[in-house]
Motif scaffolding. Structure first.
Motif, PDB file in Angstrom:
ATOM      1  N   MET A 128      -9.174  91.286 -58.889  1.00 35.27           N
ATOM      2  CA  MET A 128     -10.462  90.621 -58.966  1.00 35.27           C
ATOM      3  C   MET A 128     -10.760  90.275 -60.422  1.00 35.27           C
ATOM      4  N   LYS A 129     -11.382  89.143 -60.631  1.00 36.29           N
ATOM      5  CA  LYS A 129     -11.763  88.708 -61.974  1.00 36.29           C
ATOM      6  C   LYS A 129     -13.062  89.407 -62.386  1.00 36.29           C
ATOM      7  N   PRO A 130     -13.169  89.824 -63.655  1.00 39.62           N
ATOM      8  CA  PRO A 130     -14.412  90.466 -64.117  1.00 39.62           C
ATOM      9  C   PRO A 130     -15.616  89.541 -63.974  1.00 39.62           C
ATOM     10  N   SER A 131     -16.796  90.138 -63.824  1.00 41.10           N
ATOM     11  CA  SER A 131     -18.033  89.357 -63.761  1.00 41.10           C
ATOM     12  C   SER A 131     -18.285  88.642 -65.080  1.00 41.10           C
ATOM     13  N   LYS A 187      -6.110  95.933 -61.924  1.00 41.32           N
ATOM     14  CA  LYS A 187      -7.068  95.804 -60.825  1.00 41.32           C
ATOM     15  C   LYS A 187      -8.462  96.081 -61.379  1.00 41.32           C
ATOM     16  N   GLY A 191     -12.648  96.137 -60.728  1.00 42.21           N
ATOM     17  CA  GLY A 191     -13.685  96.274 -59.711  1.00 42.21           C
ATOM     18  C   GLY A 191     -14.772  95.217 -59.820  1.00 42.21           C
ATOM     19  N   LYS A 192     -15.801  95.372 -59.009  1.00 43.44           N
ATOM     20  CA  LYS A 192     -16.943  94.450 -58.994  1.00 43.44           C
ATOM     21  C   LYS A 192     -17.887  94.757 -60.146  1.00 43.44           C
ATOM     22  N   GLY A 193     -18.545  93.718 -60.669  1.00 45.72           N
ATOM     23  CA  GLY A 193     -19.565  93.907 -61.692  1.00 45.72           C
ATOM     24  C   GLY A 193     -19.036  94.400 -63.021  1.00 45.72           C
ATOM     25  N   ASP A 238     -15.883  99.834 -60.386  1.00 51.20           N
ATOM     26  CA  ASP A 238     -17.028  98.928 -60.335  1.00 51.20           C
ATOM     27  C   ASP A 238     -18.025  99.230 -61.457  1.00 51.20           C
ATOM     28  N   ASN A 239     -18.720  98.178 -61.884  1.00 55.21           N
ATOM     29  CA  ASN A 239     -19.822  98.287 -62.850  1.00 55.21           C
ATOM     30  C   ASN A 239     -19.417  98.948 -64.157  1.00 55.21           C
ATOM     31  N   ASP A 297     -15.977 104.245 -61.833  1.00 55.45           N
ATOM     32  CA  ASP A 297     -17.181 103.426 -61.694  1.00 55.45           C
ATOM     33  C   ASP A 297     -18.253 103.806 -62.718  1.00 55.45           C
TER      34      ASP A 297
END
Length: 169
Positions: A1-4, A17, A19-21, A38-39, A56
């Motif tokens: 996933m690409k970073p926010s 790899k 995470g989200k946000g 994530d985050n 996270d």
């Protein structure tokens, strides 16, 4: 996933790899096989090498060096220019990672020796040189780092300092 958020000049290996946000700031490197939860926020000029795990809600400030085999838990804070090592006898063919457990705080400019575990909820003061495991829920400082009080005392001192700042505003 690409970073926010991906800063200018940041390099992320295609096998990492993310995470989200997640925010990865300018001129930061993330190596192969690394997994970021994530985050997570990783500051400018940080170097996160290959085969690193970051949990996270962790915040890593700028100019931090995180070598291969490092394991960082959830809700960890690592201050600017902290250095984690993975080679107790440079340049050895054998490396050993550092583990930073959930909820730990690592102050800016500190150095953590290869193979050390920074216990859950512990605090490494800025500029400390950590050569031995840090027990959970303790605060260490100095060169070499030594236990000075508990995390409970640290949190009380922090709250008192913040309250004092609010009263004088």
């Amino acid at each position: 996933m690409k970073p926010s958020r991906l800063g200018k000049g940041a390099v992320i290996d295609s096998t990492a790899k993310i995470g989200k946000g997640v925010s990865i700031w300018n001129l930061t490197y993330v190596g192969s096989g690394t997994r970021i939860g994530d985050n997570v926020s990783i500051g400018s000029l940080a170097h996160v090498d290959y085969d690193v795990r970051i949990g996270d809600n962790t915040r890593i400030e700028g100019s931090v060096y995180i070598p291969p085999l490092t394991r960082i838990g959830k809700n960890v804070f690592i201050g600017p220019a902290a250095v984690i090592t993975n080679d107790p006898y440079p340049m050895s063919k054998k490396m050993v990672g550092v583990t930073i457990e959930d909820g730990a705080i690592v102050g800016g400019g500190s150095v953590i020796k290869a193979g050390v575990t920074v216990g859950k909820g512990s605090v490494v003061a800025m500029g400390a040189v950590v050569t031995k495991d840090v027990p959970p829920g303790t605060v260490v400082l100095g060169v070499p780092a030594r236990v000075i009080y508990s995390r409970k005392e640290y949190d009380a001192k922090k709250l008192d300092w913040e309250s004092e700042s609010l009263r004088s505003s």
